[in-house]
Design an enzyme around this catalytic site. Structure first.
Site, PDB file in Angstrom:
ATOM      1  N   SER A 150      41.582  41.825  55.045  1.00 21.40           N
ATOM      2  CA  SER A 150      41.101  43.198  55.264  1.00 21.40           C
ATOM      3  C   SER A 150      40.191  43.568  54.108  1.00 21.40           C
ATOM      4  CB  SER A 150      42.253  44.218  55.285  1.00 21.40           C
ATOM      5  OG  SER A 150      41.727  45.540  55.282  1.00 21.40           O
ATOM      6  N   LYS A 196      46.258  50.324  58.211  1.00 20.04           N
ATOM      7  CA  LYS A 196      47.415  49.751  57.518  1.00 20.04           C
ATOM      8  C   LYS A 196      48.716  50.367  58.031  1.00 20.04           C
ATOM      9  CE  LYS A 196      45.504  46.811  54.598  1.00 20.04           C
ATOM     10  NZ  LYS A 196      45.831  45.382  54.534  1.00 20.04           N
ATOM     11  N   ASN A 225      47.220  39.439  66.050  1.00 22.23           N
ATOM     12  CA  ASN A 225      46.954  37.996  66.167  1.00 22.23           C
ATOM     13  C   ASN A 225      47.788  37.204  65.152  1.00 22.23           C
ATOM     14  OD1 ASN A 225      45.109  38.357  68.225  1.00 22.23           O
ATOM     15  ND2 ASN A 225      43.358  38.518  66.833  1.00 22.23           N
ATOM     16  N   VAL A 275      39.952  36.694  61.933  1.00 22.07           N
ATOM     17  CA  VAL A 275      41.298  36.777  62.515  1.00 22.07           C
ATOM     18  C   VAL A 275      41.446  37.956  63.473  1.00 22.07           C
ATOM     19  CG1 VAL A 275      42.344  35.544  60.569  1.00 22.07           C
ATOM     20  CG2 VAL A 275      42.326  38.055  60.550  1.00 22.07           C
ATOM     21  N   ARG A 306      35.125  48.991  43.221  1.00 25.09           N
ATOM     22  CA  ARG A 306      36.358  49.601  42.734  1.00 25.09           C
ATOM     23  C   ARG A 306      36.172  50.000  41.269  1.00 25.09           C
ATOM     24  NH1 ARG A 306      40.852  45.820  45.877  1.00 25.09           N
ATOM     25  NH2 ARG A 306      39.253  44.221  45.860  1.00 25.09           N
ATOM     26  N   PHE A 353      40.155  38.205  46.682  1.00 28.14           N
ATOM     27  CA  PHE A 353      40.729  38.322  45.330  1.00 28.14           C
ATOM     28  C   PHE A 353      42.222  37.952  45.354  1.00 28.14           C
ATOM     29  CE2 PHE A 353      42.673  41.928  42.644  1.00 28.14           C
ATOM     30  CZ  PHE A 353      42.848  41.122  41.526  1.00 28.14           C
ATOM     31  N   TYR A 412      40.912  52.826  56.856  1.00 23.74           N
ATOM     32  CA  TYR A 412      41.751  51.863  56.114  1.00 23.74           C
ATOM     33  C   TYR A 412      43.218  52.293  56.190  1.00 23.74           C
ATOM     34  CZ  TYR A 412      43.302  49.045  52.058  1.00 23.74           C
ATOM     35  OH  TYR A 412      43.944  48.168  51.223  1.00 23.74           O
ATOM     36  N   ASP A 435      39.489  32.769  56.562  1.00 22.91           N
ATOM     37  CA  ASP A 435      38.733  33.911  56.041  1.00 22.91           C
ATOM     38  C   ASP A 435      37.375  33.974  56.730  1.00 22.91           C
ATOM     39  OD1 ASP A 435      37.261  35.743  54.171  1.00 22.91           O
ATOM     40  OD2 ASP A 435      39.123  35.555  53.039  1.00 22.91           O
TER      41      ASP A 435
HETATM   42  P1  NAD Z   1      39.248  41.223  49.139  1.00 25.46           P
HETATM   43  O1  NAD Z   1      38.190  41.980  49.834  1.00 25.46           O
HETATM   44  O2  NAD Z   1      38.921  40.500  47.877  1.00 25.46           O
HETATM   45  O3  NAD Z   1      39.936  40.176  50.106  1.00 25.46           O
HETATM   46  C1  NAD Z   1      40.099  40.396  51.484  1.00 25.46           C
HETATM   47  C2  NAD Z   1      39.732  39.116  52.193  1.00 25.46           C
HETATM   48  O4  NAD Z   1      39.915  39.296  53.616  1.00 25.46           O
HETATM   49  C3  NAD Z   1      38.248  38.755  51.995  1.00 25.46           C
HETATM   50  O5  NAD Z   1      38.132  37.409  51.587  1.00 25.46           O
HETATM   51  C4  NAD Z   1      37.619  38.984  53.375  1.00 25.46           C
HETATM   52  O6  NAD Z   1      36.513  38.158  53.616  1.00 25.46           O
HETATM   53  C5  NAD Z   1      38.808  38.706  54.282  1.00 25.46           C
HETATM   54  N1  NAD Z   1      38.696  39.318  55.630  1.00 25.46           N
HETATM   55  C6  NAD Z   1      38.456  40.614  55.926  1.00 25.46           C
HETATM   56  N2  NAD Z   1      38.420  40.780  57.268  1.00 25.46           N
HETATM   57  C7  NAD Z   1      38.674  39.565  57.817  1.00 25.46           C
HETATM   58  C8  NAD Z   1      38.782  39.085  59.147  1.00 25.46           C
HETATM   59  N3  NAD Z   1      38.608  39.884  60.215  1.00 25.46           N
HETATM   60  N4  NAD Z   1      39.069  37.776  59.351  1.00 25.46           N
HETATM   61  C9  NAD Z   1      39.247  36.929  58.292  1.00 25.46           C
HETATM   62  N5  NAD Z   1      39.132  37.326  57.011  1.00 25.46           N
HETATM   63  C10 NAD Z   1      38.853  38.633  56.773  1.00 25.46           C
HETATM   64  O7  NAD Z   1      40.444  42.272  48.864  1.00 25.46           O
HETATM   65  P2  NAD Z   1      41.827  42.078  48.080  1.00 25.46           P
HETATM   66  O8  NAD Z   1      41.862  43.061  46.988  1.00 25.46           O
HETATM   67  O9  NAD Z   1      42.066  40.658  47.802  1.00 25.46           O
HETATM   68  O10 NAD Z   1      42.861  42.564  49.189  1.00 25.46           O
HETATM   69  C11 NAD Z   1      43.648  41.654  49.929  1.00 25.46           C
HETATM   70  C12 NAD Z   1      44.672  42.400  50.767  1.00 25.46           C
HETATM   71  O11 NAD Z   1      45.543  43.175  49.914  1.00 25.46           O
HETATM   72  C13 NAD Z   1      44.049  43.388  51.754  1.00 25.46           C
HETATM   73  O12 NAD Z   1      44.782  43.360  52.961  1.00 25.46           O
HETATM   74  C14 NAD Z   1      44.220  44.724  51.062  1.00 25.46           C
HETATM   75  O13 NAD Z   1      44.293  45.773  51.983  1.00 25.46           O
HETATM   76  C15 NAD Z   1      45.523  44.528  50.307  1.00 25.46           C
HETATM   77  N6  NAD Z   1      45.597  45.406  49.114  1.00 25.46           N
HETATM   78  C16 NAD Z   1      44.903  45.116  47.984  1.00 25.46           C
HETATM   79  C17 NAD Z   1      45.015  45.973  46.882  1.00 25.46           C
HETATM   80  C18 NAD Z   1      44.319  45.679  45.575  1.00 25.46           C
HETATM   81  O14 NAD Z   1      44.448  46.455  44.624  1.00 25.46           O
HETATM   82  N7  NAD Z   1      43.604  44.601  45.426  1.00 25.46           N
HETATM   83  C19 NAD Z   1      45.787  47.128  46.958  1.00 25.46           C
HETATM   84  C20 NAD Z   1      46.454  47.408  48.150  1.00 25.46           C
HETATM   85  C21 NAD Z   1      46.369  46.528  49.216  1.00 25.46           C
HETATM   86  N1  UDP Z   2      36.292  55.787  40.522  1.00 28.77           N
HETATM   87  C1  UDP Z   2      35.468  56.340  39.564  1.00 28.77           C
HETATM   88  N2  UDP Z   2      34.282  55.715  39.286  1.00 28.77           N
HETATM   89  C2  UDP Z   2      33.907  54.542  39.896  1.00 28.77           C
HETATM   90  C3  UDP Z   2      34.773  53.971  40.857  1.00 28.77           C
HETATM   91  C4  UDP Z   2      35.966  54.620  41.152  1.00 28.77           C
HETATM   92  O1  UDP Z   2      35.764  57.393  38.984  1.00 28.77           O
HETATM   93  O2  UDP Z   2      32.814  54.041  39.571  1.00 28.77           O
HETATM   94  C5  UDP Z   2      37.582  56.463  40.816  1.00 28.77           C
HETATM   95  C6  UDP Z   2      37.842  56.717  42.300  1.00 28.77           C
HETATM   96  O3  UDP Z   2      37.251  57.939  42.698  1.00 28.77           O
HETATM   97  C7  UDP Z   2      39.357  56.758  42.317  1.00 28.77           C
HETATM   98  C8  UDP Z   2      39.773  55.771  41.228  1.00 28.77           C
HETATM   99  O4  UDP Z   2      38.624  55.608  40.387  1.00 28.77           O
HETATM  100  O5  UDP Z   2      39.816  58.043  41.962  1.00 28.77           O
HETATM  101  C9  UDP Z   2      40.193  54.402  41.755  1.00 28.77           C
HETATM  102  O6  UDP Z   2      39.195  53.980  42.643  1.00 28.77           O
HETATM  103  P1  UDP Z   2      39.166  52.543  43.324  1.00 28.77           P
HETATM  104  O7  UDP Z   2      37.935  52.498  44.153  1.00 28.77           O
HETATM  105  O8  UDP Z   2      39.356  51.492  42.305  1.00 28.77           O
HETATM  106  O9  UDP Z   2      40.450  52.459  44.251  1.00 28.77           O
HETATM  107  P2  UDP Z   2      41.362  53.508  45.054  1.00 28.77           P
HETATM  108  O10 UDP Z   2      42.568  53.633  44.226  1.00 28.77           O
HETATM  109  O11 UDP Z   2      40.665  54.814  45.219  1.00 28.77           O
HETATM  110  O12 UDP Z   2      41.590  52.821  46.353  1.00 28.77           O
END
Ligand code: NAD
Ligand code: UDP
Length: 312
Positions: free
Chosen positions: A75, A149, A99, A57, A186, A11, A145, A31
């Site tokens: 991740s 991190k 890495n 990775v 989510r 995403f 997780y 990826d």
């Molecule tokens: P996502 O799951 O859509 O994207 C993560 C991508 O990483 C996926 O395409 C997955 O295939 C790839 N991946 C996972 N493990 C891998 C590996 N070992 N080697 C190569 N590719 C790998 O999630 P996202 O929401 O896009 O999150 C991206 C990053 O941002 C993550 O590191 C996540 O922890 C961080 N993050 C996201 C949010 C959010 O709200 N979206 C919030 C906090 C942190």
């Molecule tokens: N949650 C919920 N119903 C759902 C999915 C999530 O009530 O179907 C709640 C979850 O328990 C958390 C918040 O919504 O309190 C946000 O969850 P999400 O999985 O989006 O991300 P988080 O912030 O917990 O990493």
């Protein structure tokens, strides 16, 4: 300049690739596709400045050519995803981060870690400033997780201090927008998928827990500004508008003619009760703050999800 984006088919990674290309960078996206999808990048197939390679990775990386930046976004990120893949999540946060840092060291590249508000765990202070050390259960289900991190951040600072790698750490708070997986579990995709399927929206617990939702274009703008800044210590990027999950579900259901019902289910273990970023640092050093309000962001996101659902 060429950037390597790990997690580029996810995403956030795919939106980051778009932004870098728009700013004139060449991009190599790596990826494993464990939670991402190549279709998130399909619009870039014909772009000569873009290349995708399927790679895990957590295994050592061999990349030919120059790289000016390594952005480590790989991740699993959704709680159901990392609960389903606990070992892979810990590996990509530890081995994968090292890495990616080794690649940055070898190429003399800048490095950015996609960290998270989960480093604060179930916080005892709100909003959360970067100085807060957090309240994390290392052995709970979310520990795979959160601790991966936190290890990633410690490893990044070690490469910064010991190897003098030019590093950045962004602590990302809940972000939403097009290209989230409809079934990633989510809150937002879950509620929308349920509404589109004519099912009730599932609230975990009493719904009084809070989150603060940032639209993806705001987040990517903040990340780009941080990349170009000289800041090595973590910076929160997120939207400080805090709402309860119950209110969030209410806001989403109003977008559907059938206004689906709401049902209450058990709260997952260690689910944070409050989450809201203190963005004073980002405002001060990056001159950044989010611009897209929840209604505007939801509208664009729901249009995307409706199209995706129709393809099912
Ligand atoms: P996502 O799951 O859509 O994207 C993560 C991508 O990483 C996926 O395409 C997955 O295939 C790839 N991946 C996972 N493990 C891998 C590996 N070992 N080697 C190569 N590719 C790998 O999630 P996202 O929401 O896009 O999150 C991206 C990053 O941002 C993550 O590191 C996540 O922890 C961080 N993050 C996201 C949010 C959010 O709200 N979206 C919030 C906090 C942190
Ligand atoms: N949650 C919920 N119903 C759902 C999915 C999530 O009530 O179907 C709640 C979850 O328990 C958390 C918040 O919504 O309190 C946000 O969850 P999400 O999985 O989006 O991300 P988080 O912030 O917990 O990493």
């Amino acid at each position: 300049m060429r950037a390597v984006v790990t997690g580029g088919a996810g995403f956030l990674g795919s939106h980051l690739c778009d932004k870098l290309l728009a700013e004139g960078w060449e991009v190599l996206a790596l990826d494993s596709l464990i939670t991402g999808a190549e279709r998130n990048l399909s619009h870039l197939n014909a772009n000569p400045k873009f290349r995708f390679e399927q790679a895990d990775v957590s295994n050592p990386l061999r990349i030919g050519g120059e790289a000016g930046y390594v952005l480590h976004f790989a991740s699993p990120a959704s709680p159901p995803d990392y609960l389903k893949h606990p070992i892979e999540t810990m590996k990509v946060g530890s081995l994968g981060t090292q890495n990616a840092l080794e690649l940055a060291l070898a190429k003399n590249a800048r490095f950015m870690l996609a960290s998270t508000s989960e480093c604060y765990g179930d916080p005892e202070v709100s909003p959360q400033p970067e100085e807060y050390w957090g309240h994390v259960n290392p052995i709970g289900p979310r520990g795979v997780y959160d601790e991966a991190k936190r290890f990633s951040e410690a490893m990044t600072m070690a490469y910064c201090r010991y190897h003098k790698v030019d590093t950045r750490i962004v602590r990302i708070f809940n972000t939403y927008g097009p290209r989230m997986r409809l079934n990633d579990g989510r809150a937002l995709p879950n509620f929308v998928f349920q509404a589109l399927s004519g099912k009730p929206l599932t609230i975990y617990g009493d719904g009084r827990q809070t989150r603060s939702f940032c639209y993806v274009s705001d987040l990517i703008e903040g990340i780009y500004k941080l990349m170009l800044s000289g800041e090595h210590l973590p910076v929160n990027i997120g939207n400080p508008h805090e709402i309860t999950i119950l209110e969030f579900a209410e806001r989403i259901r109003k977008h559907f003619n059938n206004e689906p019902a709401i049902v209450f289910e058990a709260l997952p273990q260690d689910d944070p009760k409050r989450r809201c970023p203190d963005i004073a640092k980002a405002k001060r050093i990056l001159k950044w703050e989010p611009k897209v309000g929840l209604e505007e962001g939801l509208k664009t996101t729901l249009e995307y999800f409706k199209q995706e659902f129709a393809k099912h």
